[in-house]
Write an enzyme that holds these catalytic residues in place. Structure first.
Site, short mmCIF file in Angstrom:
data_model
loop_
_atom_site.label_atom_id
_atom_site.label_comp_id
_atom_site.label_asym_id
_atom_site.label_seq_id
_atom_site.Cartn_x
_atom_site.Cartn_y
_atom_site.Cartn_z
N ASP A 1 0.86 -1.19 0.00
CA ASP A 1 0.00 0.00 0.00
C ASP A 1 0.89 1.23 0.00
O ASP A 1 1.53 1.54 1.00
CB ASP A 1 -0.91 0.01 1.24
CG ASP A 1 -1.98 -1.07 1.21
OD1 ASP A 1 -1.75 -2.11 0.55
OD2 ASP A 1 -3.04 -0.89 1.84
N LYS B 1 -10.28 -0.01 -2.54
CA LYS B 1 -10.19 -0.19 -1.08
C LYS B 1 -10.49 1.11 -0.35
O LYS B 1 -9.63 1.98 -0.26
CB LYS B 1 -8.79 -0.70 -0.70
CG LYS B 1 -8.59 -0.84 0.80
CD LYS B 1 -7.21 -1.42 1.14
CE LYS B 1 -6.95 -1.37 2.64
NZ LYS B 1 -5.61 -1.83 3.00
N LYS C 1 -6.96 3.20 -3.40
CA LYS C 1 -7.39 3.18 -2.00
C LYS C 1 -7.61 4.62 -1.55
O LYS C 1 -6.86 5.51 -1.94
CB LYS C 1 -6.29 2.49 -1.18
CG LYS C 1 -6.45 2.53 0.31
CD LYS C 1 -5.37 1.67 1.00
CE LYS C 1 -5.30 1.92 2.49
NZ LYS C 1 -4.20 1.19 3.14
#
Lengths: 299, 293
Positions: free
Chosen positions: A136, A235, A199
């Site tokens: 991430d 996400k 995300k």
């Protein structure tokens, strides 16, 4: 490949987005559909701990929770992944073994992203070498906001290269992007630069994930899929703490992207307290009485 | 042009807010002549669940306050109630009380709040003890708040029954969800307005209106409620509530008291909703002469 001008990405009608979210939130999901929805939501969670005070003990305990959410209730899925800092990746990998729960690691000077390119690449490579299945990363919001889109694009592409086989989630940190137009633009940059997932947030900035922001990103994914045939995952992270709001998000995903995205290959919740609320709701459905937090493990 | 009177919408009091019932259900409140006075929220189990979430959220802050500060806030509630006496008297009259009964009830409610305000920082001293033990330990027991308390207020009165059940619960540091009298609910909602302007943190007291028969099983079975107080005398209700309370070994109390009577106010009601914690603190040696803590 077609040359993209990132200053010309679609503009977003904020009022319509909010109205659509409000309309989707009126969907009522009850009884067995609710139970299925909750189990799915549990299986979509990236169980997360990203604190300065994290210890090996905390990470171990969270890994156990990831594999055994609540043994008292039979038939529960595991969560999708645990999400930790790079230094805990090796430990988490060992604890999770062959359970199928993946290890995600934040990298690139999380959460601010204020560091040199070189350090960000090293950070990523370290996480991957420790065994991270997913990385991430955060984008450079400062560079994005001054309009240096090529810088942001190149950085994502370089990190993607450093990831090797690990899937890359790109955190836009929408709480710092101010407008939905910017969210759409950042989504386009990330997807075209090689993100496997986009995300919303680090969870360190308020507001974190919101439904309007998520809807804009889902629509960006949909448009990109129609254009290229490439699926990108989504996400939302931070601020989703109740089972009810998780179901609302699932409705949005289903309505915008369809069934193909309704699994943990393509959709995740970044959360820590959401898991327990889902478990409490599932226990309520199974036992018929409202549950209390004292009867569920904290981490 | 004649002016149309602006009528008050009677709503619930949950987490410091005044929401309508999520169920959208109402029941009409009638006066003696069968005229509708107001539409009252018929709370559902989900309203109760939301109230428990609010009460649980408020518990840490409220129980963690200094006892003296809780005392100040209870006194502040009394002050606020005193200044709004006229409104409460008017509502009691609407619900069938005589003028003198109404005045007496409101005054008594104010006095009762002052009474429990005084007990906030004193009851621990009364119910604590230092215990003689056979080993080298300093052993002492202190009361601590039970947690989230659900209560069904007396059906017979609008204000005094409600105040008399709320005051001892919160004086001891608990948070609560109270179901008001179904037939006399007006003062309950207005009392929520008093609480909201009394420095009492939102969620410490949550007030619902509706039917006790419908809600009490959910109150008794909720795993995040630590105690249940029932101010009624229905035998079957008491039995089933006790059985359901056993699910999470919830405390159950039947306060079937005459709240207009002075003897119904006492610190033992505070003590009902306390858990006694005993601590064994090692010391060097025992004996009357030279115990060193």
């Amino acid at each position: 490949m077609k040359k993209i001008d990132f200053t010309q990405t679609p503009v977003i009608d904020q009022v319509s987005v909010e109205e659509r979210v409000a309309r989707l939130n009126t969907r009522s999901i009850k009884k067995s559909a609710k139970v299925e929805g909750l189990k799915l939501a549990l299986n979509l969670i990236d169980l997360t701990t990203l604190e300065g005070k994290d210890t090996a003990g905390k990470v171990k305990q969270m890994c156990y929770k990831a594999m055994h959410p609540h043994d008292e209730l039979p038939g529960l899925p595991t969560v999708a992944a645990v999400c930790v800092y790079p230094t805990f990746v090796g430990l988490a990998k060992k604890e999770l073994g062959d359970s199928g729960v993946k290890v995600a690691s934040v990298a690139t000077a999380f959460p601010s992203g204020q560091s040199t390119r070189q350090i960000k690449i090293e950070d990523t490579k370290f996480a991957v070498s420790e065994g991270a299945d997913e990385v991430d990363m955060v984008i450079s919001r400062g560079e994005f906001l001054v309009g240096n889109y090529n810088y942001v694009f190149d950085e994502i592409a370089e990190v993607k290269e450093a990831c090797g086989k690990a899937r890359l989630k790109v955190i836009l940190e929408t709480g710092e992007l101010s407008t939905l137009d910017n969210v759409r633009r950042a989504s386009e940059i990330a997807m075209r630069a090689g993100a496997d997932f986009i995300k919303t947030s680090t969870g360190k900035i308020q507001p974190a994930a919101t439904q309007p922001v998520t809807l804009v990103m889902l629509e960006a994914i949909r448009d990109y899929y129609y254009e290229t045939g490439i699926m990108i995952g989504m996400k939302p992270a931070g601020g989703i703490s109740t089972a009810k709001s998780a179901l609302n998000y699932l409705v949005m995903v289903h309505e915008t992207l369809g069934n193909a995205w309704m699994n943990n290959e393509w959709f995740r919740f970044g959360a820590s307290s959401l898991a327990n609320d889902i478990l409490m709701q599932l226990a309520k459905e199974a036992k018929g009485v409202y549950q209390g937090g004292d009867y569920f493990s904290k981490d | 042009m004649t002016r149309i009177e602006v009528l008050k919408t009677y709503k619930l009091y949950i987490g410091g807010q005044f929401p309508r019932t999520e169920s959208g259900r109402y029941y009409p409140l009638l006066d003696k002549k069968k005229n509708v006075i107001a539409n009252i929220c018929l709370s559902s189990r989900k309203d109760f669940r939301n109230a428990v979430v609010a009460a649980r959220g408020a518990f840490g802050g409220w129980s963690g306050r200094a006892a003296f500060n809780r005392s100040q806030i209870l006194y502040r509630i009394a002050e606020m109630l005193e200044t709004r006496k006229a409104q409460f008297i008017e509502e009691l009259l609407l619900q069938g009380a005589t003028k003198s009964q109404a005045e007496k009830e409101v005054t008594l409610a104010v006095d009762r709040l002052v009474y429990y305000s005084g007990w906030c920082d004193k009851f621990t001293a009364v119910f604590s003890s230092v215990n003689p033990v056979q080993s080298s330990h300093f052993n002492f027991s202190v009361p601590e708040p039970t947690g989230v308390v659900a209560a069904v207020a007396s059906e017979d009165s609008s204000l005094i029954g409600l105040v008399s059940v709320i005051a001892p619960i919160i004086a001891g540091g608990n948070t609560c969800i109270v179901l008001a009298s179904e037939s006399k609910p007006l003062c309950a909602v207005t009392f929520g307005e008093v609480l909201a302007t009394s420095d009492l943190p939102g969620g410490v007291v949550n007030i619902l209106t509706g039917n006790a028969g419908e809600l009490i099983s959910h109150m008794a079975s909720h795993m995040d409620v630590n105690a249940l107080v029932y101010c009624g005398s229905d035998k079957a209700t008491i039995k089933s509530a006790q059985e359901l309370s056993a699910l999470n070994v919830k405390r159950f109390f039947n306060w079937s008291l005459n709240w207009n009577d002075g003897s119904s106010q006492n610190p033992y009601l505070i003590c009902d909703l306390q858990e006694i914690k005993t601590t064994w603190h090692p010391i060097e040696n025992i004996g009357t002469g030279g115990a060193k803590y």
